[in-house]
Design a protein around this motif. Structure first.
Motif, PDB file in Angstrom:
ATOM      1  N   ASN A 177       0.839  -1.206   0.000  1.00 46.06           N
ATOM      2  CA  ASN A 177       0.000   0.000   0.000  1.00 46.06           C
ATOM      3  C   ASN A 177       0.870   1.251   0.000  1.00 46.06           C
ATOM      4  OD1 ASN A 177      -1.655   2.245   0.939  1.00 46.06           O
ATOM      5  ND2 ASN A 177      -3.205   0.721   1.412  1.00 46.06           N
ATOM      6  N   ARG A 178       0.851   1.981  -1.104  1.00 46.18           N
ATOM      7  CA  ARG A 178       1.695   3.166  -1.238  1.00 46.18           C
ATOM      8  C   ARG A 178       1.328   4.253  -0.228  1.00 46.18           C
ATOM      9  NH1 ARG A 178       3.934   4.903  -6.220  1.00 46.18           N
ATOM     10  NH2 ARG A 178       2.687   6.787  -6.004  1.00 46.18           N
ATOM     11  N   GLU A 179       0.044   4.419   0.049  1.00 42.65           N
ATOM     12  CA  GLU A 179      -0.365   5.448   1.002  1.00 42.65           C
ATOM     13  C   GLU A 179       0.172   5.149   2.395  1.00 42.65           C
ATOM     14  OE1 GLU A 179      -1.740   8.335   0.381  1.00 42.65           O
ATOM     15  OE2 GLU A 179      -1.779   7.828  -1.756  1.00 42.65           O
ATOM     16  N   LEU A 180       0.172   3.882   2.760  1.00 42.81           N
ATOM     17  CA  LEU A 180       0.722   3.500   4.050  1.00 42.81           C
ATOM     18  C   LEU A 180       2.224   3.792   4.097  1.00 42.81           C
ATOM     19  CD1 LEU A 180      -0.216   0.411   6.107  1.00 42.81           C
ATOM     20  CD2 LEU A 180       2.179   0.993   5.843  1.00 42.81           C
ATOM     21  N   PHE A 209       3.857   6.128   2.364  1.00 42.95           N
ATOM     22  CA  PHE A 209       4.058   7.574   2.448  1.00 42.95           C
ATOM     23  C   PHE A 209       3.768   8.089   3.852  1.00 42.95           C
ATOM     24  CE2 PHE A 209       2.821   7.754  -2.304  1.00 42.95           C
ATOM     25  CZ  PHE A 209       4.135   7.489  -2.679  1.00 42.95           C
ATOM     26  N   ALA A 210       2.687   7.575   4.463  1.00 40.14           N
ATOM     27  CA  ALA A 210       2.332   8.015   5.816  1.00 40.14           C
ATOM     28  C   ALA A 210       3.411   7.632   6.815  1.00 40.14           C
ATOM     29  CB  ALA A 210       0.987   7.407   6.222  1.00 40.14           C
ATOM     30  N   THR A 211       3.997   6.449   6.634  1.00 43.64           N
ATOM     31  CA  THR A 211       5.047   6.004   7.554  1.00 43.64           C
ATOM     32  C   THR A 211       6.303   6.841   7.403  1.00 43.64           C
ATOM     33  OG1 THR A 211       4.160   3.746   7.454  1.00 43.64           O
ATOM     34  CG2 THR A 211       6.387   4.016   8.344  1.00 43.64           C
ATOM     35  N   VAL A 212       6.689   7.139   6.171  1.00 43.67           N
ATOM     36  CA  VAL A 212       7.869   7.984   5.952  1.00 43.67           C
ATOM     37  C   VAL A 212       7.650   9.370   6.563  1.00 43.67           C
ATOM     38  CG1 VAL A 212       9.241   9.170   4.196  1.00 43.67           C
ATOM     39  CG2 VAL A 212       8.685   6.745   3.924  1.00 43.67           C
ATOM     40  N   SER A 213       6.454   9.920   6.397  1.00 44.17           N
ATOM     41  CA  SER A 213       6.136  11.212   7.000  1.00 44.17           C
ATOM     42  C   SER A 213       6.271  11.145   8.520  1.00 44.17           C
ATOM     43  CB  SER A 213       4.716  11.640   6.610  1.00 44.17           C
ATOM     44  OG  SER A 213       4.333  12.798   7.331  1.00 44.17           O
ATOM     45  N   LEU A 214       5.746  10.092   9.112  1.00 50.41           N
ATOM     46  CA  LEU A 214       5.845   9.927  10.562  1.00 50.41           C
ATOM     47  C   LEU A 214       7.304   9.812  10.996  1.00 50.41           C
ATOM     48  CD1 LEU A 214       4.115   9.107  13.260  1.00 50.41           C
ATOM     49  CD2 LEU A 214       5.137   6.893  12.750  1.00 50.41           C
ATOM     50  N   ILE A 215       8.101   9.030  10.278  1.00 44.67           N
ATOM     51  CA  ILE A 215       9.518   8.862  10.599  1.00 44.67           C
ATOM     52  C   ILE A 215      10.218  10.214  10.625  1.00 44.67           C
ATOM     53  CG2 ILE A 215      11.717   7.997   9.681  1.00 44.67           C
ATOM     54  CD1 ILE A 215      10.076   5.558   8.620  1.00 44.67           C
ATOM     55  N   GLU A 216       9.950  11.047   9.623  1.00 43.76           N
ATOM     56  CA  GLU A 216      10.617  12.347   9.541  1.00 43.76           C
ATOM     57  C   GLU A 216      10.172  13.278  10.662  1.00 43.76           C
ATOM     58  OE1 GLU A 216       9.801  13.600   5.543  1.00 43.76           O
ATOM     59  OE2 GLU A 216      11.479  12.420   4.728  1.00 43.76           O
ATOM     60  N   ARG A 217       8.887  13.257  10.988  1.00 42.38           N
ATOM     61  CA  ARG A 217       8.381  14.122  12.058  1.00 42.38           C
ATOM     62  C   ARG A 217       8.893  13.694  13.429  1.00 42.38           C
ATOM     63  NH1 ARG A 217       2.309  13.981  11.898  1.00 42.38           N
ATOM     64  NH2 ARG A 217       2.498  15.579  13.505  1.00 42.38           N
ATOM     65  N   CYS A 218       9.160  12.400  13.609  1.00 41.12           N
ATOM     66  CA  CYS A 218       9.633  11.893  14.901  1.00 41.12           C
ATOM     67  C   CYS A 218      11.148  11.996  15.059  1.00 41.12           C
ATOM     68  CB  CYS A 218       9.219  10.437  15.075  1.00 41.12           C
ATOM     69  SG  CYS A 218       7.445  10.176  15.276  1.00 41.12           S
ATOM     70  N   HIS A 219      11.863  12.172  13.963  1.00 36.07           N
ATOM     71  CA  HIS A 219      13.324  12.107  13.994  1.00 36.07           C
ATOM     72  C   HIS A 219      13.921  13.096  14.993  1.00 36.07           C
ATOM     73  CE1 HIS A 219      17.069  10.707  12.089  1.00 36.07           C
ATOM     74  NE2 HIS A 219      17.520  11.909  12.386  1.00 36.07           N
TER      75      HIS A 219
END
Length: 200
Positions: A124-127, A129-139
């Protein structure tokens, strides 16, 4: 513009700016040796990715994270990773498994590598993208996690081992425990991110 964006994004994710610090395009442009236009464009792009906050008539600033904000981010991270691992076990031969390398980089980089690898096991591409966004925000607060929880390194190494050897039930359990512990320690992480003289 891409170079300016990449440089500013790296600064934001490293935590070079204090929580709540205003980011002035003109000042950043002088530091970077460019005109203010690509800086402003990059700041808008980063605010769209929720790495920065944009305030009408007040410009841009590094987000101020409260304990409740971290609770939500940690819970969201646990949900995304659970979705990625839901259903059939991931194919153990997919090349994306090489994203995970517990021996490379510091703790924030290892967390990012493992969580990205888990996301890429799902089609699932949306999943993704959402995970990468979360990773960057949490870094930006991963380094603080290590300072308040000495078990952080051991936890990520154990999850990485489960991922590498396809121990999916064990991995799901460890991901749940990892995020529950993060939620319990969220207040201390927030305190670690701010100067002691600031109120929480």
């Amino acid at each position: 513009m891409e170079l300016v964006y990449a440089e500013l994004k790296a600064k934001v994710m490293r935590g070079d700016f204090a929580p709540g610090e205003r980011l002035e395009p003109a000042q950043l442009a002088r530091v970077l040796g460019v005109s203010p236009t690509p800086v402003r464009d990059a700041l808008y792009r980063l605010s769209g990715e929720r790495l920065l906050e944009a305030w009408r008539h007040e410009g841009f600033r590094q987000p101020i994270l409260a304990e409740a904000d971290l609770h939500d981010l940690y819970a969201w991270g646990a949900s995304l990773l659970a979705l990625a691992l839901e259903g059939q076990p991931p194919d153990p031969h997919i090349p994306q498994r090489s994203f995970s390398d517990s021996g490379a980089g510091d703790y924030p980089e290892r967390v990012a590598a493992l969580f990205r690898a888990i996301a890429w096991t799902n089609s699932n591409r949306e999943l993704r993208f959402a995970t990468v966004s979360l990773i960057e925000r949490c870094h930006v607060f991963r380094a603080a996690e290590v300072r308040v929880d000495r078990r952080s390194d051991a936890a990520i190494i154990a999850m990485d081992d489960d991922f590498r050897f396809g121990r999916w039930s064990a991995l799901r359990s460890k991901i749940t425990r990892f995020h529950r512990r993060r939620i319990l320690l969220a207040g201390r992480v927030v305190a670690e991110l701010r100067p002691r003289e600031e109120s929480l």
